[in-house]
Design a protein around this motif. Structure first.
Motif, PDB file in Angstrom:
ATOM      1  N   HIS A 133     -81.566  35.553  56.285  1.00 27.74           N
ATOM      2  CA  HIS A 133     -80.441  36.439  56.586  1.00 27.74           C
ATOM      3  C   HIS A 133     -80.285  36.687  58.091  1.00 27.74           C
ATOM      4  O   HIS A 133     -79.168  36.852  58.582  1.00 27.74           O
ATOM      5  CB  HIS A 133     -80.585  37.762  55.840  1.00 27.74           C
ATOM      6  CG  HIS A 133     -81.807  38.536  56.197  1.00 27.74           C
ATOM      7  ND1 HIS A 133     -83.059  38.229  55.706  1.00 27.74           N
ATOM      8  CD2 HIS A 133     -81.973  39.612  57.008  1.00 27.74           C
ATOM      9  CE1 HIS A 133     -83.938  39.084  56.186  1.00 27.74           C
ATOM     10  NE2 HIS A 133     -83.312  39.926  56.984  1.00 27.74           N
ATOM     11  N   GLU A 134     -81.388  36.720  58.825  1.00 30.10           N
ATOM     12  CA  GLU A 134     -81.293  36.952  60.270  1.00 30.10           C
ATOM     13  C   GLU A 134     -80.531  35.815  60.946  1.00 30.10           C
ATOM     14  O   GLU A 134     -79.722  36.040  61.857  1.00 30.10           O
ATOM     15  CB  GLU A 134     -82.690  37.098  60.868  1.00 30.10           C
ATOM     16  CG  GLU A 134     -83.444  38.332  60.373  1.00 30.10           C
ATOM     17  CD  GLU A 134     -84.852  38.428  60.941  1.00 30.10           C
ATOM     18  OE1 GLU A 134     -85.200  37.578  61.807  1.00 30.10           O
ATOM     19  OE2 GLU A 134     -85.589  39.338  60.541  1.00 30.10           O
ATOM     20  N   VAL A 180     -75.993  28.929  50.423  1.00 26.16           N
ATOM     21  CA  VAL A 180     -76.429  29.744  51.553  1.00 26.16           C
ATOM     22  C   VAL A 180     -77.521  29.066  52.368  1.00 26.16           C
ATOM     23  O   VAL A 180     -77.698  29.363  53.552  1.00 26.16           O
ATOM     24  CB  VAL A 180     -76.890  31.135  51.053  1.00 26.16           C
ATOM     25  CG1 VAL A 180     -78.199  31.026  50.292  1.00 26.16           C
ATOM     26  CG2 VAL A 180     -76.981  32.147  52.172  1.00 26.16           C
ATOM     27  N   LEU A 183     -78.275  33.873  59.435  1.00 27.43           N
ATOM     28  CA  LEU A 183     -76.889  33.952  58.996  1.00 27.43           C
ATOM     29  C   LEU A 183     -76.112  34.978  59.807  1.00 27.43           C
ATOM     30  O   LEU A 183     -74.979  34.713  60.241  1.00 27.43           O
ATOM     31  CB  LEU A 183     -76.816  34.313  57.510  1.00 27.43           C
ATOM     32  CG  LEU A 183     -77.566  33.431  56.514  1.00 27.43           C
ATOM     33  CD1 LEU A 183     -77.283  33.911  55.091  1.00 27.43           C
ATOM     34  CD2 LEU A 183     -77.197  31.977  56.663  1.00 27.43           C
ATOM     35  N   VAL A 184     -76.698  36.136  60.016  1.00 33.14           N
ATOM     36  CA  VAL A 184     -76.021  37.204  60.751  1.00 33.14           C
ATOM     37  C   VAL A 184     -75.826  36.814  62.212  1.00 33.14           C
ATOM     38  O   VAL A 184     -74.745  37.012  62.792  1.00 33.14           O
ATOM     39  CB  VAL A 184     -76.809  38.523  60.640  1.00 33.14           C
ATOM     40  CG1 VAL A 184     -76.235  39.579  61.581  1.00 33.14           C
ATOM     41  CG2 VAL A 184     -76.798  39.035  59.206  1.00 33.14           C
ATOM     42  N   PHE A 237     -77.469  38.338  49.178  1.00 35.26           N
ATOM     43  CA  PHE A 237     -78.238  37.303  49.863  1.00 35.26           C
ATOM     44  C   PHE A 237     -77.534  36.805  51.130  1.00 35.26           C
ATOM     45  O   PHE A 237     -77.553  35.624  51.453  1.00 35.26           O
ATOM     46  CB  PHE A 237     -78.553  36.142  48.910  1.00 35.26           C
ATOM     47  CG  PHE A 237     -79.401  36.563  47.745  1.00 35.26           C
ATOM     48  CD1 PHE A 237     -80.773  36.685  47.858  1.00 35.26           C
ATOM     49  CD2 PHE A 237     -78.801  36.882  46.535  1.00 35.26           C
ATOM     50  CE1 PHE A 237     -81.547  37.105  46.790  1.00 35.26           C
ATOM     51  CE2 PHE A 237     -79.569  37.308  45.456  1.00 35.26           C
ATOM     52  CZ  PHE A 237     -80.943  37.417  45.585  1.00 35.26           C
ATOM     53  N   ARG A 238     -76.945  37.729  51.855  1.00 37.32           N
ATOM     54  CA  ARG A 238     -76.335  37.404  53.150  1.00 37.32           C
ATOM     55  C   ARG A 238     -76.929  38.274  54.256  1.00 37.32           C
ATOM     56  O   ARG A 238     -77.181  37.792  55.355  1.00 37.32           O
ATOM     57  CB  ARG A 238     -74.818  37.668  53.140  1.00 37.32           C
ATOM     58  CG  ARG A 238     -74.076  37.087  51.970  1.00 37.32           C
ATOM     59  CD  ARG A 238     -73.800  35.629  52.109  1.00 37.32           C
ATOM     60  NE  ARG A 238     -73.076  35.155  50.928  1.00 37.32           N
ATOM     61  CZ  ARG A 238     -72.807  33.884  50.684  1.00 37.32           C
ATOM     62  NH1 ARG A 238     -73.175  32.942  51.528  1.00 37.32           N
ATOM     63  NH2 ARG A 238     -72.161  33.539  49.588  1.00 37.32           N
ATOM     64  N   ILE A 239     -77.142  39.544  53.939  1.00 35.96           N
ATOM     65  CA  ILE A 239     -77.594  40.508  54.938  1.00 35.96           C
ATOM     66  C   ILE A 239     -79.087  40.784  54.792  1.00 35.96           C
ATOM     67  O   ILE A 239     -79.758  41.206  55.723  1.00 35.96           O
ATOM     68  CB  ILE A 239     -76.792  41.823  54.812  1.00 35.96           C
ATOM     69  CG1 ILE A 239     -75.293  41.537  54.991  1.00 35.96           C
ATOM     70  CG2 ILE A 239     -77.248  42.845  55.846  1.00 35.96           C
ATOM     71  CD1 ILE A 239     -74.936  40.942  56.339  1.00 35.96           C
ATOM     72  N   ASN A 240     -79.610  40.551  53.612  1.00 29.65           N
ATOM     73  CA  ASN A 240     -81.044  40.691  53.346  1.00 29.65           C
ATOM     74  C   ASN A 240     -81.369  39.864  52.109  1.00 29.65           C
ATOM     75  O   ASN A 240     -80.484  39.241  51.524  1.00 29.65           O
ATOM     76  CB  ASN A 240     -81.437  42.169  53.149  1.00 29.65           C
ATOM     77  CG  ASN A 240     -80.629  42.829  52.050  1.00 29.65           C
ATOM     78  OD1 ASN A 240     -80.414  42.261  50.980  1.00 29.65           O
ATOM     79  ND2 ASN A 240     -80.148  44.039  52.312  1.00 29.65           N
ATOM     80  N   TYR A 244     -77.929  28.501  56.213  1.00 32.32           N
ATOM     81  CA  TYR A 244     -79.174  28.320  56.963  1.00 32.32           C
ATOM     82  C   TYR A 244     -79.222  26.949  57.615  1.00 32.32           C
ATOM     83  O   TYR A 244     -79.953  26.737  58.592  1.00 32.32           O
ATOM     84  CB  TYR A 244     -80.354  28.490  56.004  1.00 32.32           C
ATOM     85  CG  TYR A 244     -81.693  28.708  56.669  1.00 32.32           C
ATOM     86  CD1 TYR A 244     -81.840  29.598  57.731  1.00 32.32           C
ATOM     87  CD2 TYR A 244     -82.821  28.038  56.212  1.00 32.32           C
ATOM     88  CE1 TYR A 244     -83.077  29.810  58.321  1.00 32.32           C
ATOM     89  CE2 TYR A 244     -84.069  28.247  56.786  1.00 32.32           C
ATOM     90  CZ  TYR A 244     -84.179  29.122  57.840  1.00 32.32           C
ATOM     91  OH  TYR A 244     -85.414  29.331  58.420  1.00 32.32           O
ATOM     92  N   PRO A 298     -72.000  36.915  58.093  1.00 40.27           N
ATOM     93  CA  PRO A 298     -72.156  35.585  57.502  1.00 40.27           C
ATOM     94  C   PRO A 298     -70.946  35.112  56.699  1.00 40.27           C
ATOM     95  O   PRO A 298     -70.933  33.974  56.223  1.00 40.27           O
ATOM     96  CB  PRO A 298     -73.369  35.763  56.567  1.00 40.27           C
ATOM     97  CG  PRO A 298     -74.049  37.003  57.011  1.00 40.27           C
ATOM     98  CD  PRO A 298     -72.949  37.877  57.516  1.00 40.27           C
ATOM     99  N   PHE A 304     -85.587  32.363  51.105  1.00 41.14           N
ATOM    100  CA  PHE A 304     -84.842  33.419  51.779  1.00 41.14           C
ATOM    101  C   PHE A 304     -85.798  34.477  52.335  1.00 41.14           C
ATOM    102  O   PHE A 304     -85.657  34.924  53.474  1.00 41.14           O
ATOM    103  CB  PHE A 304     -83.860  34.060  50.800  1.00 41.14           C
ATOM    104  CG  PHE A 304     -82.592  34.530  51.445  1.00 41.14           C
ATOM    105  CD1 PHE A 304     -81.449  33.749  51.397  1.00 41.14           C
ATOM    106  CD2 PHE A 304     -82.540  35.747  52.095  1.00 41.14           C
ATOM    107  CE1 PHE A 304     -80.269  34.181  51.997  1.00 41.14           C
ATOM    108  CE2 PHE A 304     -81.371  36.185  52.693  1.00 41.14           C
ATOM    109  CZ  PHE A 304     -80.231  35.395  52.647  1.00 41.14           C
TER     110      PHE A 304
END
Length: 446
Positions: free
Chosen positions: A329-330, A77, A332-333, A254-257, A399, A361, A323
């Protein structure tokens, strides 16, 4: 045609030859279905890497490719070889990766995971995600004393899950793969795992009415958004029947937060399972849960030597710290949303019919052109390889992906979509392929 030709089959000849050899000495060619060359572009996919850094993968033939596909099947990630994580890992290696005594990092990581999950009381660690899901199911069954599991989504290769297909080979269709034969799974497990469809609360209610369930297992979100009240009703039913609700966050975590997507959705499970991105490519997974369920590990024997090594917890601590500190996460989104929009806009410009789905993501597209769809997706991979990209129908954003990576990728997507649309119109998609059409299911390779 000579070796200098631009075709993938020539440029990646070393990797393709090694893959053919692998299918002779390794059943299935690879340890992971998702890494089979046949799942992307048979006889063209480079299959093996020499080095990986950031989002660049160097093949055995020395070609650098930008990874706009799976990024280590969702495990990296932060990007390949993140310097902050790797520095901590090297220090751990120098200090001794394994000992007769325990690594203190696992206690630090347990405290961190509990700080991130106010509803949870205890943590157990594993390494691969599938075995950690099996651990979670064992704990839930131990708590309830019941064998039957209701599940939704994909949860690995272990017997408890594949047992669903013993009575009919179609139970896992829509969850894993259609027609999967549970060969080697004991027939005695028939009637212990039952699927229900995402957003179909009636199916779950029927299972609860008909079965004495030991666990409700599901991905809180994957390809589609939950209907209003769906997850909340699942939570209510689990509480009413005193059945542990297990959220599989191995992919979504660990994608959205900095933690699980369930925290954003506002629905609390009894157990959450993490893996993949948790260690940025280093094997690490976790079962986080309430004390009544987790404490069953005191009586149900769950133990493994390599769950106690030092590298996994060290990598996880460094990954989670980065992270949280850098709001990964911001990024990634944001990039995931832009990629999805780029696919949709390019498809509209060129008259391609596509559907997009998934968490931003973990964005995914599927071409909707009937019998030509699979060949067209294979052609997409082929043409993107020829432009210097590892690319399929999914992008797992990291990232290390930048605005420039996304812009350049989408410029090439636009060109390739235009070409594919013309070939679909002419009915010549398969004629343009330099190898066979990709596979979409589990099957023998030799």
């Amino acid at each position: 045609m000579d070796e200098s030709d631009g075709r993938a089959s020539h440029r990646f000849a070393d990797g393709i030859r090694l893959w053919k050899r692998a299918t002779e000495v390794i059943p299935g060619g690879s340890q992971l279905l998702s890494k089979r060359a046949e799942m992307f572009a048979p006889e063209q996919w480079p299959a093996y890497y020499d080095e990986a850094s950031g989002v660049t993968v160097t093949t055995l033939d020395g070609t650098d490719l930008v990874d706009m596909s799976l990024m280590g099947v969702g495990s990296c990630v932060l990007g390949y070889g993140d310097p902050d994580v790797d520095t901590h890992v090297r220090d751990a290696v120098d200090a001794g990766a394994m000992s007769t005594l325990n690594a203190p990092e696992e206690v630090e990581l347990a405290k961190l995971m509990l700080d991130m999950h106010s509803w949870a009381d205890m943590v157990r660690f594993g390494r691969p995600g599938g075995e950690t899901m099996a651990m979670a199911v064992r704990l839930a069954r131990a708590y309830t004393g019941n064998d039957a599991v209701a599940f939704c989504g994909y949860h690995g290769w272990h017997d408890w899950y594949l047992a669903s297909n013993i009575d009919t080979a179609e139970n896992l269709e829509g969850h894993l793969l259609p027609g999967l034969v549970p060969k080697g799974v004991p027939d005695a497990l028939e009637g212990t795992s039952f699927p229900f469809r995402y957003n179909d609360i009636d199916e779950l209610e029927r299972l609860l009415a008909e079965k004495s369930l030991g666990a409700i297992v599901m991905e809180p979100i994957r390809y589609e958004e939950p209907d209003d009240g769906f997850l909340e009703r699942v939570r209510e039913l689990a509480t009413e029947h005193d059945v542990p609700l297990v959220f599989d966050e191995i992919t979504s975590g660990f994608r959205i937060n900095a933690g699980g997507v369930h925290q954003t959705l506002g629905v609390t499970p009894d157990v959450a399972v993490y893996g993949k991105a948790m260690g940025n490519g280093y094997p690490m997974s976790a079962v986080v849960g309430t004390e009544p369920v987790m404490d069953e590990a005191q009586e149900s024997f769950i133990s493994s030597t390599f769950w106690t090594e030092r590298i996994g917890p060290t990598a996880a601590l460094a990954t989670i710290e980065k992270f949280r500190d850098e709001a990964v996460h911001e990024h990634l989104v944001d990039l995931g949303d832009r990629i999805t929009a780029g696919w949709e806009q390019a498809a509209e410009r060129h008259g391609l019919s596509i559907e997009t789905q998934g968490l931003a993501p973990l964005t995914h597209f599927s071409l909707q052109h009937g019998e030509q769809s699979l060949a067209a997706t294979t052609l997409f991979t082929q043409e993107m390889l020829n432009r210097g990209y590892l690319a399929g129908s999914s992008v797992y954003v990291s990232y290390a992906h930048t605005d420039a990576h996304v812009k350049n990728y989408l410029d090439h997507v636009d060109d390739v979509f235009e070409s594919i649309a013309a070939k679909i119109e002419a009915g010549t998609v398969e004629d343009a392929l330099e190898g066979p059409v990709k596979h979409t299911k589990f099957e023998r390779l030799n």
